[in-house]
Scaffold this motif. Structure first.
Motif, mmCIF file in Angstrom:
data_model
loop_
_atom_site.group_PDB
_atom_site.id
_atom_site.type_symbol
_atom_site.label_atom_id
_atom_site.label_comp_id
_atom_site.label_asym_id
_atom_site.label_seq_id
_atom_site.Cartn_x
_atom_site.Cartn_y
_atom_site.Cartn_z
ATOM 1 N N GLY A 31 0.848 -1.282 -0.114
ATOM 2 C CA GLY A 31 0.025 0.253 -0.197
ATOM 3 C C GLY A 31 0.847 1.222 0.103
ATOM 4 O O GLY A 31 1.630 1.374 1.079
ATOM 5 N N TYR A 47 -6.381 0.943 3.869
ATOM 6 C CA TYR A 47 -5.453 0.013 3.576
ATOM 7 C C TYR A 47 -5.061 -1.136 4.581
ATOM 8 O O TYR A 47 -5.347 -2.225 4.293
ATOM 9 N N LEU A 95 -1.683 -1.258 -3.942
ATOM 10 C CA LEU A 95 -2.788 -0.395 -3.810
ATOM 11 C C LEU A 95 -1.989 1.056 -3.854
ATOM 12 O O LEU A 95 -1.099 1.200 -3.012
#
Length: 423
Positions: free
Chosen positions: A240, A259, A309
């Motif tokens: 993340g 996240y 992400l």
């Protein structure tokens, strides 16, 4: 021959792209003198440029990091937005004078501005040959409308922003029109780019889509070594990452929390799932989360990751597209207006691109990617990185621009002056 690099001091991506181009220019032109006018994240990037054989000039003095503070208020008018944010950060008269003084001292054959508007303005004003490297087809404000800004929670003075758009578009067009060459790593999307300065330059042949201007993609390393260096076990990895510039600090904090919660939910089906959080600063997280403030070379980690992400920062987009890393792009809020256009572009190109998604939606999108990394590039990845990295192509075009500008200067100069300019 001397080339000066001037990356924009907002976000780490501009520094990273300038570093990649510097390394490739050094490879293609071993004798070139390279200098970087470094205005942000100096403690991280100064040594990296030095290792690449680039002379470093710290043009900021104090450490600059736009990821650890809010940069805007909710009021968008001339006073708060143009005077309070854009002028200091981009169209900065004091910086223009500073860059002018550096050009006078360094006498570059070419200035390479990575969306550094003040550096480009100084070059144009002084007649110094310059190239523009940009992921923006125009100023950000020119490609986002008032309605979208209002949806992001801003209170918009429409007349002030109309005037601002017109002025900023004129400045950007002036820079594009006077550049030796314009290089972009962002594929053209008509619905978003028609009417912009770079779109017109692409048609006229003065701008080139190069693909990703990134560092060399390393050979895949021993995964166990990479994991051990970060304290990771053999299980699946979710990375993340937050953006290098945030408009509102609370948006950054919210996406970090999302996240972490997504990781906790996914661990119900994947108990050995590991989250590496690149938070740009120390953040509180559960013990099963590896927190890093910044990882200058994250490619080996990404090669091990099941999914990334990330905020839709464009240098990240180009790197992960070239590496063929499965990525879910997350815009924390429409208030992060500077990445709205990139977020929409990614969705149109076919990437998973979410705006302020609830955790349930994140879980639904990320979950199927765990343990299922594709072996072939997706159409979206190919749209951004059709041939993998485009760094060599971009550096080659910059080298030609520098050599052409130098030859033109020597041809135009009086004989005695031309002899004195030999370097």
């Amino acid at each position: 021959m001397r080339i000066v690099l001037a990356p924009a001091p907002t976000g780490s991506g501009h520094n990273m792209r300038a570093l990649a181009l510097a390394r490739e220019l050094r490879r293609q032109l071993p004798e070139v003198e390279l200098t970087v006018l470094l205005g942000s994240l100096q403690s991280t990037f100064g040594p990296l440029f030095g290792e690449a054989g680039v002379s470093v000039v710290d043009v900021a003095g104090d450490l600059v990091d736009h990821a650890t503070r809010s940069n805007l208020t909710r009021e968008l008018d001339w006073q708060t937005y143009i005077k309070g944010y854009l002028a200091p950060a981009f169209v900065n008269g004091e910086r223009v004078l500073g860059y002018l003084s550096y050009y006078q001292d360094l006498k570059p054959d070419l200035v390479v501005s990575d969306y550094n508007i003040s550096a480009s303005m100084a070059a144009t004003l002084s007649g110094t040959p310059h190239a523009l490297v940009t992921e923006r087809y125009d100023f950000t404000l020119f490609q986002i409308d008032d309605r979208t800004l209002e949806s992001g929670g801003f209170r918009v003075n429409r007349e002030d922003l109309r005037r601002g758009r017109n002025s900023l578009h004129s400045v950007f067009k002036w820079i594009v029109d006077t550049a030796e060459v314009v290089l972009t790593d962002k594929p053209y999307v008509p619905e978003l780019d028609d009417g912009t300065a770079v779109a017109r330059a692409l048609v006229e042949g003065n701008a080139v889509f190069t693909g990703p201007m990134i560092r060399e993609v390393p050979e895949r390393q021993d995964g166990s070594v990479v994991r051990a260096s970060l304290g990771l076990g053999p299980g699946p990895i979710m990375v993340g990452s937050v953006g290098g510039t945030t408009m509102f600090r609370e948006n950054k904090q919210q996406v970090i929390e999302d996240y972490i919660r997504t990781h906790q939910r996914l661990k119900q089906d994947h108990p050995d799932l590991q989250l590496v959080l690149l938070g740009r600063e120390q953040v509180e997280a559960p013990d099963d989360v590896v927190v890093l403030t910044y990882l200058p070379d994250w490619m080996p980690l990404l090669q091990e990751a099941d999914v990334l992400l990330s905020a839709p920062g464009w240098i990240t987009v180009t790197e992960v597209a070239a590496l063929r890393v499965p990525t879910v792009f997350v815009l924390s809020s429409l208030g992060e207006y500077h990445e709205v256009e990139a977020s929409e572009r990614l969705g149109r190109l076919g990437f998973p691109s979410l705006v302020a998604p609830p955790v349930d939606e994140l879980v639904d999108v990320v979950g199927p990617l765990i343990g299922n990394r594709a072996t072939e590039p997706t159409p979206a990845q190919l749209a951004v990185a059709p041939e993998g990295p485009g760094t060599a192509k971009a550096a080659g075009l910059l080298a030609v621009a520098a050599l052409t500008a130098r030859a033109r200067s020597e041809y135009q100069a009086p004989v005695g002056e031309a002899e004195g300019n030999q370097r």
